[in-house]
Design an enzyme around this catalytic site. Sequence first.
Site, PDB file in Angstrom:
ATOM      1  N   GLU A  21      30.064 -12.958  74.113  1.00 43.98           N
ATOM      2  CA  GLU A  21      29.303 -14.157  73.728  1.00 43.98           C
ATOM      3  C   GLU A  21      28.252 -14.588  74.743  1.00 43.98           C
ATOM      4  O   GLU A  21      28.208 -15.746  75.155  1.00 43.98           O
ATOM      5  CB  GLU A  21      30.256 -15.311  73.408  1.00 43.98           C
ATOM      6  CG  GLU A  21      31.127 -15.029  72.204  1.00 43.98           C
ATOM      7  CD  GLU A  21      31.827 -16.257  71.612  1.00 43.98           C
ATOM      8  OE1 GLU A  21      31.738 -17.343  72.203  1.00 43.98           O
ATOM      9  OE2 GLU A  21      32.439 -16.117  70.549  1.00 43.98           O
TER      10      GLU A  21
ATOM     11  N   GLU B 263      36.530 -11.393  67.183  1.00 39.73           N
ATOM     12  CA  GLU B 263      37.163 -12.714  67.113  1.00 39.73           C
ATOM     13  C   GLU B 263      36.902 -13.318  65.745  1.00 39.73           C
ATOM     14  O   GLU B 263      35.828 -13.107  65.162  1.00 39.73           O
ATOM     15  CB  GLU B 263      36.611 -13.692  68.176  1.00 39.73           C
ATOM     16  CG  GLU B 263      37.077 -13.395  69.573  1.00 39.73           C
ATOM     17  CD  GLU B 263      36.571 -14.385  70.621  1.00 39.73           C
ATOM     18  OE1 GLU B 263      36.425 -15.585  70.302  1.00 39.73           O
ATOM     19  OE2 GLU B 263      36.316 -13.944  71.745  1.00 39.73           O
TER      20      GLU B 263
HETATM   21  C1  BGP Z   1      34.905 -18.073  71.562  1.00 38.81           C
HETATM   22  C2  BGP Z   1      35.327 -17.472  72.868  1.00 38.81           C
HETATM   23  C3  BGP Z   1      36.783 -17.406  73.119  1.00 38.81           C
HETATM   24  C4  BGP Z   1      37.620 -18.446  72.413  1.00 38.81           C
HETATM   25  C5  BGP Z   1      37.122 -18.837  71.050  1.00 38.81           C
HETATM   26  C6  BGP Z   1      37.747 -20.091  70.495  1.00 38.81           C
HETATM   27  O1  BGP Z   1      33.691 -18.739  71.723  1.00 38.81           O
HETATM   28  O2  BGP Z   1      34.830 -16.167  73.020  1.00 38.81           O
HETATM   29  O3  BGP Z   1      36.989 -17.299  74.491  1.00 38.81           O
HETATM   30  O4  BGP Z   1      38.122 -19.426  73.185  1.00 38.81           O
HETATM   31  O5  BGP Z   1      35.739 -19.009  71.010  1.00 38.81           O
HETATM   32  O6  BGP Z   1      37.114 -21.198  71.052  1.00 38.81           O
HETATM   33  P1  BGP Z   1      37.860 -22.472  71.577  1.00 38.81           P
HETATM   34  O7  BGP Z   1      38.848 -22.008  72.576  1.00 38.81           O
HETATM   35  O8  BGP Z   1      36.807 -23.335  72.167  1.00 38.81           O
HETATM   36  O9  BGP Z   1      38.486 -23.094  70.391  1.00 38.81           O
END
Ligand code: BGP
Length: 470
Positions: free
Chosen positions: A166, A370
């Site tokens: 990201e 993800e």
């Molecule tokens: C993405 C990231 C992750 C993860 C996910 C969920 O942006 O790559 O590291 O955390 O989002 O986000 P959050 O933890 O803010 O809910």
Amino acid sequence: MKHTQLKPFPKDFFWGASTSAYQVEGAWNEDGKGPSVIDMREKYPERTTDYKVASDHYHLYQEDVRLMAEMGFKAYRFSIAWTRIIPNGTGEVNPKGLEFYNNLINELIENKIEPIVTMYHFDLPYALQARGGWSNRETIDAFVKYAKVLFDNYGDRVKYWLTINEQNMMIMHGKALGTLDPNLEDPDRELYQQNHHMLVAQAKAMDVCHQMLPQALIGPAPNISYIYPASSKPEDILAAQSFNSIRNWLYLDAAVYGRYNKTAWSFLEEKGYVPTIVEGDMEILKNAKPDFIAFNYYTSKTVEASNGEGNDKNNTGDQEIVIGEAGVYKGHNNPNLPKNEFGWEIDPIGFRTTLREVYDRYQLPIIITENGLGAFDKVEEDGTVRDPYRIDYLKKHLEQMQLAITDGVEVFGYCPWSAIDLISTHQGAKKRYGFIFVDREEFDLKELRRIPKQSFYWYKEVIASNGEKL
Ligand code: BGP
């Protein structure tokens, strides 16, 4: 488009899930690990925990891999903490750090789980940030050196590599993620210089990977979501097109074609954010070729035209909620979509749209690294954890992914977020995503006991049936 017959998920599909080092491992200063920018964050959002213990995966990885194997995982996407391997970012290699990932990789392979490695997931070594971080071109060399150490040590067993997780979110939402250097004088402009350096570092790493490991495959891992216009007003359509370029295509055009997206470039010019590009940089970008595209998808985004008033900045807020850029686009609540408990819209059809768009533009195989639902899961009196809402979210996204496959999109894996509960990027331990519950609270570590959730058993069947039983 309606299909009368669905294509099946490919044979040898990578069913798995994801985590990242700093969110799951803990052991933040053990066995010679150096501090990362995340460890040195000045403060965490109120009422959220730090990442010092996280899910203690560093000590409990064997149990975690056993549970992943029980679910039938074919792949596990995790990140390597740069600061375990090279504690100060560029100097000595730490044998204990190498050993941990050697053990983890071996454990996965013994369990017939393909390791998919993210080289850098938000946790830049703090020592590098102290010397300017990604604003300093030396960080490019440090990344390449680190990449070589990884390829050298793990290339015999790791075939799939992801460069930077990201990058686009670090540029646009670095404050929420904790990656933004608080000492930048003019962050908006400086961030696009950092972005350029990351693009060069990524290209060099892809190149080195191909030279050192001819069998390996490597690609970028941005967060991609298709942008909708709020209406059919031409102004809104233009705004959506601009934001698609600024948020999505800027990153993928550079990674795949080695060029800056024109619309995104004109945005940089208009705002005064144009980076300094030194001789040879564009050639480096052009010569490097990814083998696939990995992307993270949580939801689509919707924007309308911005009348130019105000000075909204995306990088102040949550990575999945659009604020806007004065004169370019403005975030819009999509009335057709439900929201999760954290205000993120839920859009499975947008997943299919995004898959189609990415494949049409780049014609490279895709792996989803993800996708998932954050929620306040809890242990019931009978000791179980019921998360039907998560099953519903994942099932609907898988249905749309199968439709995208039927549309002709080449997808070779699905690794939702997250394999196991871990600490959210900015909303603490209580925001959970895992198939495996970790029994801890925000500030009470309890025993960190692992409890398979209802979604664990559901996903096990999905995998066993190669997606036939969703
Ligand atoms: C993405 C990231 C992750 C993860 C996910 C969920 O942006 O790559 O590291 O955390 O989002 O986000 P959050 O933890 O803010 O809910």
